[in-house]
Enzyme design. Sequence first.
Site, PDB file in Angstrom:
ATOM      1  N   SER A  50      43.190  35.902  37.941  1.00 35.99           N
ATOM      2  CA  SER A  50      42.302  36.948  38.430  1.00 35.99           C
ATOM      3  C   SER A  50      40.909  36.801  37.829  1.00 35.99           C
ATOM      4  O   SER A  50      40.717  36.135  36.804  1.00 35.99           O
ATOM      5  CB  SER A  50      42.852  38.330  38.085  1.00 35.99           C
ATOM      6  OG  SER A  50      42.727  38.578  36.695  1.00 35.99           O
ATOM      7  N   ASP A  84      42.611  35.247  42.227  1.00 33.37           N
ATOM      8  CA  ASP A  84      42.944  36.615  42.626  1.00 33.37           C
ATOM      9  C   ASP A  84      41.821  37.610  42.332  1.00 33.37           C
ATOM     10  O   ASP A  84      41.128  37.509  41.326  1.00 33.37           O
ATOM     11  CB  ASP A  84      44.211  37.033  41.863  1.00 33.37           C
ATOM     12  CG  ASP A  84      44.863  38.272  42.430  1.00 33.37           C
ATOM     13  OD1 ASP A  84      44.806  38.472  43.659  1.00 33.37           O
ATOM     14  OD2 ASP A  84      45.444  39.036  41.633  1.00 33.37           O
ATOM     15  N   HIS A  85      41.676  38.580  43.238  1.00 28.59           N
ATOM     16  CA  HIS A  85      40.728  39.696  43.075  1.00 28.59           C
ATOM     17  C   HIS A  85      39.322  39.216  42.716  1.00 28.59           C
ATOM     18  O   HIS A  85      38.703  39.677  41.758  1.00 28.59           O
ATOM     19  CB  HIS A  85      41.241  40.690  42.028  1.00 28.59           C
ATOM     20  CG  HIS A  85      42.280  41.624  42.582  1.00 28.59           C
ATOM     21  ND1 HIS A  85      41.973  42.653  43.425  1.00 28.59           N
ATOM     22  CD2 HIS A  85      43.616  41.645  42.429  1.00 28.59           C
ATOM     23  CE1 HIS A  85      43.080  43.299  43.766  1.00 28.59           C
ATOM     24  NE2 HIS A  85      44.098  42.694  43.182  1.00 28.59           N
ATOM     25  N   ASP A 106      38.004  40.324  47.102  1.00 26.10           N
ATOM     26  CA  ASP A 106      38.190  41.764  46.949  1.00 26.10           C
ATOM     27  C   ASP A 106      36.884  42.522  47.131  1.00 26.10           C
ATOM     28  O   ASP A 106      36.094  42.671  46.201  1.00 26.10           O
ATOM     29  CB  ASP A 106      38.786  42.058  45.570  1.00 26.10           C
ATOM     30  CG  ASP A 106      39.127  43.526  45.379  1.00 26.10           C
ATOM     31  OD1 ASP A 106      38.926  44.307  46.329  1.00 26.10           O
ATOM     32  OD2 ASP A 106      39.601  43.876  44.285  1.00 26.10           O
ATOM     33  N   GLU A 136      41.757  42.752  51.139  1.00 28.19           N
ATOM     34  CA  GLU A 136      42.440  44.030  50.917  1.00 28.19           C
ATOM     35  C   GLU A 136      41.749  45.115  51.706  1.00 28.19           C
ATOM     36  O   GLU A 136      40.522  45.161  51.791  1.00 28.19           O
ATOM     37  CB  GLU A 136      42.428  44.379  49.423  1.00 28.19           C
ATOM     38  CG  GLU A 136      43.139  45.683  49.068  1.00 28.19           C
ATOM     39  CD  GLU A 136      43.110  45.965  47.563  1.00 28.19           C
ATOM     40  OE1 GLU A 136      42.688  47.071  47.191  1.00 28.19           O
ATOM     41  OE2 GLU A 136      43.495  45.068  46.783  1.00 28.19           O
ATOM     42  N   HIS A 183      47.914  49.161  40.916  1.00 26.85           N
ATOM     43  CA  HIS A 183      47.837  48.164  39.852  1.00 26.85           C
ATOM     44  C   HIS A 183      48.074  48.805  38.476  1.00 26.85           C
ATOM     45  O   HIS A 183      47.806  49.982  38.266  1.00 26.85           O
ATOM     46  CB  HIS A 183      46.455  47.506  39.834  1.00 26.85           C
ATOM     47  CG  HIS A 183      46.151  46.694  41.053  1.00 26.85           C
ATOM     48  ND1 HIS A 183      45.310  47.118  42.037  1.00 26.85           N
ATOM     49  CD2 HIS A 183      46.585  45.466  41.441  1.00 26.85           C
ATOM     50  CE1 HIS A 183      45.219  46.194  42.982  1.00 26.85           C
ATOM     51  NE2 HIS A 183      45.987  45.176  42.638  1.00 26.85           N
ATOM     52  N   HIS A 211      50.280  44.462  46.498  1.00 22.55           N
ATOM     53  CA  HIS A 211      49.703  44.434  45.153  1.00 22.55           C
ATOM     54  C   HIS A 211      50.309  45.571  44.325  1.00 22.55           C
ATOM     55  O   HIS A 211      50.867  46.514  44.863  1.00 22.55           O
ATOM     56  CB  HIS A 211      48.188  44.609  45.219  1.00 22.55           C
ATOM     57  CG  HIS A 211      47.459  43.400  45.725  1.00 22.55           C
ATOM     58  ND1 HIS A 211      46.181  43.077  45.307  1.00 22.55           N
ATOM     59  CD2 HIS A 211      47.813  42.421  46.590  1.00 22.55           C
ATOM     60  CE1 HIS A 211      45.784  41.975  45.912  1.00 22.55           C
ATOM     61  NE2 HIS A 211      46.753  41.560  46.700  1.00 22.55           N
ATOM     62  N   THR A 236      51.472  43.151  35.520  1.00 21.90           N
ATOM     63  CA  THR A 236      51.777  44.015  34.377  1.00 21.90           C
ATOM     64  C   THR A 236      53.196  43.839  33.875  1.00 21.90           C
ATOM     65  O   THR A 236      53.443  43.918  32.659  1.00 21.90           O
ATOM     66  CB  THR A 236      51.532  45.484  34.763  1.00 21.90           C
ATOM     67  OG1 THR A 236      50.158  45.643  35.162  1.00 21.90           O
ATOM     68  CG2 THR A 236      51.816  46.420  33.610  1.00 21.90           C
TER      69      THR A 236
END
Length: 283
Positions: A50, A84-85, A106, A136, A183, A211, A236
């Site tokens: 990320s 990612d993101h 994102d 997204e 998240h 997600h 996480t």
Amino acid sequence: MPLAATGDLVTAAAGARTAVAAFNIITLEHVEAVIAGAESVAAPVVLQVSENAVKFRYGRLLPLARAAAAAAERAAVPVALHLDHVQSDDLLRQASAAGFSSVMYDAARLPYEENLAATRAAADWAHAQGLWIEAELGAVGGKNGEPPLDAHAPGARTDPAEARAFVADSGVDALAVAIGSSHAMTTRTAALDHDRLKRLTAALGVPLVLHGSSGVPDDELTAAVAGGIAKVNVGTALNIAMTGAVREFLAAHPEAVDSRKYLSVGREAMAETVARLIRVLGA
């Protein structure tokens, strides 16, 4: 084996009505644990880096990316690299040269028209580089210090008609949808909107991505995959497993100073979490 392509893994999963697991990595221990867990259940997997992880690594993408690629090429299962993101256009433009086959751009924080314009530009650039691109729409929340997500707030969840127009106008290859997850959840209490997922699956012709899956119970994940989710992002849950194992080891061995001792138990705990979640997804 050679690096796999994220798009190929997700497309295959969608066709088989399963989902490919995509795990966010921060350290080399994360990389090794994800691959070991996937190998233990003979399943393909996606390693995700990320933008926040890049910031943690002093803003440098290549050290972690190259370590992940080297480990992936020695794996006994297909492994893909996914960025990612991404919010930074500068980071986006580093993806291809760093070995990534896909990016998640994102711009969901922006108003709809701005999100669409930014995502369209990112998709055009990504496709020109041969990259598969995910976006997204909706409010998954829980990143970058955002307040806890109210998944029931008006407008928080992805609207199927709006999503259909967004995908058509942006040209993205996959869409992360807001259906009740968030998240950075440390409890597995999220309840997904399966009726909305059914309508999204019917409305869209691209794979759907979930997600915030660390906060989703096993039965909800299984139902989400059955309902059309083809890529499941997890971050996480790995950190919970690693931190818990390290804490337990240091509590039992307060004299320990060799980091290999406690990092190895943390790595093993993450690998077990990876294998368990892949089984849940039916991959």
